[in-house]
Structures are given as structure tokens and as C-alpha cells.
Design an enzyme around this catalytic site. Structure first.
Site, PDB file in Angstrom:
ATOM      1  CE1 TYR A  67      -6.580  -9.601  10.796  1.00 55.96           C
ATOM      2  CE2 TYR A  67      -5.672 -11.674  10.015  1.00 55.96           C
ATOM      3  CZ  TYR A  67      -5.641 -10.302  10.055  1.00 55.96           C
ATOM      4  OH  TYR A  67      -4.673  -9.621   9.354  1.00 55.96           O
ATOM      5  NE  ARG A  84     -12.444   5.679   3.872  1.00 56.95           N
ATOM      6  CZ  ARG A  84     -12.792   5.388   5.108  1.00 56.95           C
ATOM      7  NH1 ARG A  84     -14.053   5.356   5.442  1.00 56.95           N
ATOM      8  NH2 ARG A  84     -11.879   5.131   6.020  1.00 56.95           N
ATOM      9  CE  LYS A 123      -3.306  -9.316   5.262  1.00 61.15           C
ATOM     10  NZ  LYS A 123      -2.796  -8.224   4.401  1.00 61.15           N
ATOM     11  N   GLY A 163      -0.603   3.879   8.488  1.00 60.48           N
ATOM     12  CA  GLY A 163      -0.172   2.573   8.990  1.00 60.48           C
ATOM     13  C   GLY A 163       1.089   2.054   8.326  1.00 60.48           C
ATOM     14  CB  SER A 172      -3.696   7.182   3.189  1.00 62.29           C
ATOM     15  OG  SER A 172      -4.587   6.279   3.815  1.00 62.29           O
ATOM     16  CB  THR A 182      -1.386   0.237  12.103  1.00 61.89           C
ATOM     17  OG1 THR A 182      -2.108  -0.996  12.114  1.00 61.89           O
ATOM     18  CG2 THR A 182       0.043  -0.012  11.691  1.00 61.89           C
TER      19      THR A 182
END
Lengths: 292, 187
Positions: A193, A67, A199, A45, A43, A230
Site C-alpha cells: 500500500y 474517465r 496519505k 465509492g 463517480s 468499496t
């Protein structure tokens, strides 16, 4: 569950639509004409940029989001606006609400794709969600959510998408393609992070799946993005001192990551398997010396 | 010390400006009693964006974590939010002490996702004011007791121009939780 925007959207008027007067829905020579791409978390970025690049190349796009839209109508980045932009390029947009951390939700997502699109050619695993805290300070609930969304969620998507991705075109031996969106956090330390560890895990999954799924014709690779401005950057800049003062030239545009995803989804990347391609404008090469 | 350079109106004005810029809405439409989520359509990332803008304006560090997270860290996992993601009775008791009138909608058993809508424009301004009120007596760099605030909102040392070293929003929440716990023995 989902709403097709086509009814309200602008048809055939996009730059690549090939003109609407003759009823041509999209350009004849577009790279991915007739193909369908699912981009999780698209939606906004990077996901949004990837979705738009797919459409620019002629693919229909499934916009997965977690959402419902916010009540803030002033925003131009909403899902409806995105779908209209895709429709404007002459492609179809299918917004589908699904939380990938729920296997049931992922099953419904894939069932809806099978029902509406009858195929899936590209699965881009972009959705991610994590708190910004040192990993040892994460509560059990946060740790489980970290794994549920950023590891299990991606595995659920892959498993449930396989029947669709394996369906072969007549003119090629290569079936669908999977691209995971990673980040430099997989290799470099950032004190707040914890997503980086997920990742890293997924980059290993990409390597392994490229072998096991490669035997079934499915190509699997990853793109690791550097610093991208973003919405997530709004969070990062509060935890990474001085990151917002870095030279503009070190920031990657979402479209630059999207372009590499397009390459990995094209036949031009046919000899690449299980790799993570870093797209960071050289930032990682400069991490151990002062930035000038 | 209580800083006398930046008054409440200026703080409210900057808070409204930060919200307006983040959410792309008119400043005139923002009222102190507006809920950021319910009335203005803010999402979780917007809170961070608003905080960031205020940090740049005032030279402060807003709280990175919500009070419920601090409770869980200080008093143990499950102390503020139960296994179902709902507020515990103790968490509600503490938040009522913290938020006063703004906590009217708080109930034990309430889903934690229903807490952010309780945050109003005035809540944000109150948070900024609390941090600004921690202006040290003397400059932490050169020891001068003289501060200045020229045309901008950041307060600087009159002698060495070092920015004021305020307490962070997170530190203030932790200090408050510690003192309230000592007084009320809630956990």
C-alpha cells in the site's frame, strides 16, 4: 466538456426536495442550501457517498471523474445514475471529467465550476490512484504517478480552487472548507500500500494549510477512513491476507465517512483546524491484539 | 502434475460465472472469444474482482501483475514499456510467444492501455488451467500422493484435507519469462 443532467433528470422528487408542486427546489432548512461542493473522484465509492450526502443536505455537487463511463450499461453506479439521484433530491449535479494529476486539467475544472456554479464552498479531496506493490518495487513511472495523482494532484486542486473558496458570504467570516480523505495507511504498515505514504504526506499538508489558509478563513481538515467495502477493497483483499474474513462490524460504511465530512463542512466544526479524524469503528485500536 | 479432477469445461463455466457476477450480466451472453474490456465493459478493478472470485472457487492465487509489469521488473524499467507508455518491440515479441493468436492486435509502439482489451474470457480460463496444472505430486503438508475433489472445485489432500498448494499465477509468469529468455535471448 461536461453535461448537465438536469435536462433529463428527475426534478424536485427526492426525499429532501420539499415537494415539487410548489416549485420548491430544495428544503428551506437544509444545511448547505445554496452552496456548491466539489468532490474529486466521486463517480463511485466513498466519493459517491459524500456527493450524495452533500445533495441530501441541499448542496449542488460537482462530480469529478477521471474517465468516461464504461460501455457496461448494466451498472447502476454510473455517473449518470448518480447525477439523476442528486437531481432527484432537488439539487444540481455537474459531472466534470478531469484528471487531477494534470494542472491544466485542474485549471479547466475550476474554470468550469466558476462558469457554471459561480462559487465553490467545499472542496473534498477524495480522488486517489495507486498500484498495490511494496514501495521499493515501484518502477519510476509508477512512483511518479503515485506522487502526481495523490500529492501534486491534491495540491493543484487546492491552489486552483483558492480564488473560489476565498469568496465570502455576507453572513459569515468563514470562507470555504477543504476536507481531505485519508486512510489508516497513513499510520499503519501494509506491505502493498504505497498510497499510505502519500496519505501521510497529505495529512501534514492539511495541518500546515489549516494555519496558512486558516488566516484567510479557509478551514482545512481530514477524515481517515478504516476498512471500507468499496471497489478498492476488491484490490486490498488480494494483498492483505484474511482481511475479507474480518467481522462485518469492523467495516466502515461509505456513508459513515460522508457524515463526518458533512460535520467538518458545517459550522459545528468551527473550532477544529488541521485535524485528521479517524472513522474506523475502532479497528486501529485493535491492531496490536488478536481479533476475536 | 496434470490434475484430472477439474476439466476445461468446468473451468470455463466458473470463469463465465465469475465474469457474470462481477459485471452483472447474463452468463449466456458471455463467449470465450469476448474481450472483457471491449465486449463486456470490464474495467481494471473488475479484473481483480473476477480473479478473486476464481481464487475462492478453486483455491488458487491468480496473477496479481500483468506480464508487462513482470517484464519490467525482471529485465529493467523501459524494457517493455518506453517513456511514452508504449510497448517496445521486445515486449511485443514476448507477448506474441505468450498469447499466440490472441496477440494479433499487438504492435510495437502501441499504447499500454490498449493491451487489456486483448484479454478474452478464454485468456482468463487459460490462466486458471495453467495454475491448476501445477498440482503437486504429493501433499506439501503430509506427503500423501492422493488428492480428492468432492463437490466443490478446490482439490484437497485425501489424507489430511489440506488444500492443494499450487504455484501462483505470478510465479508461473516469472518462470515462463525466465525460460523464454533463456531460449530466445530477447532481452
Amino acid at each position: 466538456m461536461s453535461t448537465r443532467i438536469e435536462e433529463e433528470g428527475v426534478k424536485g422528487s427526492g426525499p429532501l426536495a420539499g415537494g415539487s408542486e410548489g416549485g420548491q427546489r430544495r428544503p428551506l432548512l437544509s444545511l448547505f442550501a445554496g452552496k456548491v461542493a466539489l468532490v474529486t473522484g466521486s463517480s463511485r465509492g466513498i466519493g459517491r457517498a459524500i456527493a450524495l450526502r452533500f445533495a441530501a443536505n441541499g448542496a449542488d455537487v460537482v462530480i469529478n471523474h477521471r474517465r468516461a463511463e464504461t460501455p457496461n450499461q448494466a451498472r447502476q453506479v454510473g455517473i449518470q445514475a448518480l447525477c439523476q439521484e442528486i437531481e432527484g433530491m432537488g439539487c444540481r449535479a455537474y459531472p466534470i471529467l478531469a484528471d487531477i494529476s494534470s494542472r491544466e486539467s485542474v485549471k479547466q475544472l475550476m474554470a468550469e465550476i466558476a462558469d457554471k456554479c459561480q462559487r465553490l464552498d467545499f472542496l473534498v479531496l477524495n480522488a486517489a490512484r495507486a498500484p498495490f506493490k511494496p514501495i521499493e518495487r515501484l518502477l519510476e513511472r509508477e512512483l511518479r504517478e503515485l506522487v502526481d495523482v495523490n500529492y501534486l494532484g491534491n495540491i493543484f486542486c487546492i491552489k486552483e480552487a483558492l480564488p473560489l473558496l476565498e469568496k465570502k458570504d455576507d453572513d459569515t467570516t468563514i470562507a470555504g472548507k477543504i476536507v481531505f480523505i485519508s486512510s489508516l495507511g497513513s499510520k499503519f504498515y501494509n506491505p502493498a500500500y504505497p498510497l499510505g505514504s502519500m496519505k501521510a504526506a497529505m495529512e501534514s499538508v492539511v495541518r500546515d494549510l489549516s494555519q496558512s489558509l486558516g488566516e484567510r478563513g479557509i478551514m482545512v481538515n481530514a477524515v481517515s477512513g478504516g476498512l471500507v467495502k468499496t471497489d478498492s477493497f476488491k484490490v486490498l483483499r488480494q494483498y492483505m491476507e484474511g482481511v475479507d474474513k474480518l467481522p462485518e462490524g469492523l467495516f466502515v460504511q461509505p456513508e459513515e465517512i460522508a457524515d463526518v465530512v458533512m460535520f467538518l463542512c458545517s459550522q459545528a466544526s468551527r473550532a477544529i483546524a488541521g485535524q485528521t479524524i479517524i472513522v474506523d469503528r475502532g479497528l486501529s485500536n485493535r491492531l496490536y491484539r488478536p481479533l476475536g | 502434475m496434470t490434475q484430472g479432477f477439474i476439466d476445461d469445461n468446468r473451468v470455463m463455466e466458473e470463469v463465465k460465472k465469475a465474469i457474470a457476477q462481477t459485471l452483472s450480466i447474463d452468463t449466456e451472453k458471455i463467449r470465450p472469444e469476448d474481450s472483457l474490456v471491449r465486449d463486456l465493459g470490464a474495467e481494471s478493478l473488475d479484473f481483480l474482482d473476477i480473479n478473486y472470485r476464481l481464487e475462492q472457487v478453486f483455491g488458487i492465487k491468480m496473477a496479481r501483475h500483468f506480464i508487462l509489469e513482470h517484464m519490467e521488473e525482471m529485465f529493467g524499467e523501459g524494457s517493455a514499456i518506453d517513456d511514452n507508455g508504449q510497448l517496445t518491440e521486445k515486449a511485443v515479441k514476448l507477448m506474441r510467444l505468450r498469447l499466440g493468436q490472441e496477440s494479433e492486435g499487438l504492435q510495437p509502439g502501441m499504447d499500454m492501455d490498449q493491451v487489456p482489451p486483448l484479454i478474452t474470457v478464454a485468456t482468463i480460463a487459460k490462466g486458471v488451467n495453467e495454475i491448476l496444472a501445477t498440482l503437486p505430486e504429493k501433499c506439501t503438508s503430509c506427503g500423501s500422493p492422493q488428492w480428492k475433489c468432492n463437490d466443490g472445485a478446490p482439490i484437497e489432500c485425501s489424507a489430511c484435507s489440506q488444500g492443494a498448494a499450487y504455484s501462483t499465477g505470478d510465479d508461473l509468469i516469472k518462470e515462463w519469462l525466465t525460460s523464454v529468455q533463456q531460449e530466445h535471448k530477447i532481452f
